[in-house]
Design a protein around this motif. Structure first.
Motif, PDB file in Angstrom:
ATOM      1  N   THR A 157      -9.470 -40.584  20.251  1.00 55.02           N
ATOM      2  CA  THR A 157     -10.864 -40.812  20.597  1.00 55.02           C
ATOM      3  C   THR A 157     -11.605 -39.489  20.709  1.00 55.02           C
ATOM      4  OG1 THR A 157     -10.282 -42.839  21.771  1.00 55.02           O
ATOM      5  CG2 THR A 157     -12.418 -41.859  22.292  1.00 55.02           C
TER       6      THR A 157
ATOM      7  N   GLN B 117     -17.112 -42.113  20.191  1.00 55.25           N
ATOM      8  CA  GLN B 117     -18.094 -42.685  21.110  1.00 55.25           C
ATOM      9  C   GLN B 117     -19.180 -41.666  21.428  1.00 55.25           C
ATOM     10  OE1 GLN B 117     -15.728 -43.840  24.456  1.00 55.25           O
ATOM     11  NE2 GLN B 117     -15.198 -41.750  25.001  1.00 55.25           N
ATOM     12  N   LYS B 118     -20.399 -42.153  21.510  1.00 56.86           N
ATOM     13  CA  LYS B 118     -21.537 -41.284  21.806  1.00 56.86           C
ATOM     14  C   LYS B 118     -21.537 -40.915  23.287  1.00 56.86           C
ATOM     15  CE  LYS B 118     -26.354 -40.839  20.655  1.00 56.86           C
ATOM     16  NZ  LYS B 118     -27.411 -41.474  19.864  1.00 56.86           N
ATOM     17  N   VAL B 119     -21.761 -39.640  23.550  1.00 48.84           N
ATOM     18  CA  VAL B 119     -21.898 -39.158  24.917  1.00 48.84           C
ATOM     19  C   VAL B 119     -23.155 -38.297  24.989  1.00 48.84           C
ATOM     20  CG1 VAL B 119     -19.421 -39.235  25.435  1.00 48.84           C
ATOM     21  CG2 VAL B 119     -20.425 -37.144  24.521  1.00 48.84           C
TER      22      VAL B 119
ATOM     23  N   ASP C 223     -15.442 -37.764  21.669  1.00 48.13           N
ATOM     24  CA  ASP C 223     -16.802 -37.872  22.180  1.00 48.13           C
ATOM     25  C   ASP C 223     -17.693 -37.156  21.170  1.00 48.13           C
ATOM     26  OD1 ASP C 223     -15.804 -39.098  24.429  1.00 48.13           O
ATOM     27  OD2 ASP C 223     -15.995 -37.339  25.712  1.00 48.13           O
TER      28      ASP C 223
ATOM     29  N   LYS D 136     -21.157 -46.034  18.697  1.00 48.07           N
ATOM     30  CA  LYS D 136     -19.707 -46.051  18.483  1.00 48.07           C
ATOM     31  C   LYS D 136     -19.430 -46.112  16.986  1.00 48.07           C
ATOM     32  CE  LYS D 136     -18.988 -48.523  22.755  1.00 48.07           C
ATOM     33  NZ  LYS D 136     -18.605 -49.735  23.425  1.00 48.07           N
TER      34      LYS D 136
END
Length: 142
Positions: free
Chosen positions: A8, A72-74, A10, A56
């Motif tokens: 994963t 995933q967008k942060v 970010d 995402k």
């Protein structure tokens, strides 16, 4: 029982980072769920506002051998060195000058896709190149 895992990331732009890793690794974007032809169709049907369509992304090895990559967008930018990174083997079965030439050639290809070179490393007879993806995540070509 064999365990599976995904990697994963970010990111500020999950779609663009996923596209980058697809081109580097030969991966493909994960298909939309059954009953939908495109992700846009699925997201619209689910009522997700268009401004959230890039929250995402997931890419996968089309042969099923490598791990799925979920992005995933942060809101915050990357702030420090990775505590974990990917090592991408591009020179399997090669040695010596032939191996170094292959790693350097692959680094040139990956830089053209948006990566940046941190540096070349040689230690204990091993050679690799450290790079950063377009969002600053370190990875190595070996």
């Amino acid at each position: 029982m064999a365990l599976t895992f995904q990697v994963t990331f970010d990111a500020a732009d999950p779609r663009a980072l996923g596209d980058f890793w697809c081109r580097v690794l030969g991966y493909v974007r994960e298909e939309p769920p059954g009953g939908f032809v495109t992700w846009e169709e699925a997201l619209t049907a689910w009522g997700l506002p268009e401004e959230r369509w890039n929250d995402k992304n997931a890419v996968r090895d089309p042969d099923g051998a490598g791990p799925r990559i979920f992005i995933q967008k942060v809101p915050e930018p990357k702030a420090a060195k990775n505590r974990m990174h990917l090592d991408v083997n591009v020179s399997d079965g090669l040695s010596g000058a032939e191996r170094i030439a292959q790693v350097r050639a692959e680094a040139e290809r990956v830089v053209a896709l948006g990566a940046s070179v941190v540096g070349e490393m040689t230690e204990l007879g091993e050679f690799w190149i450290v790079l950063r993806d377009p969002e600053g995540n370190e990875f190595c070509l070996q």
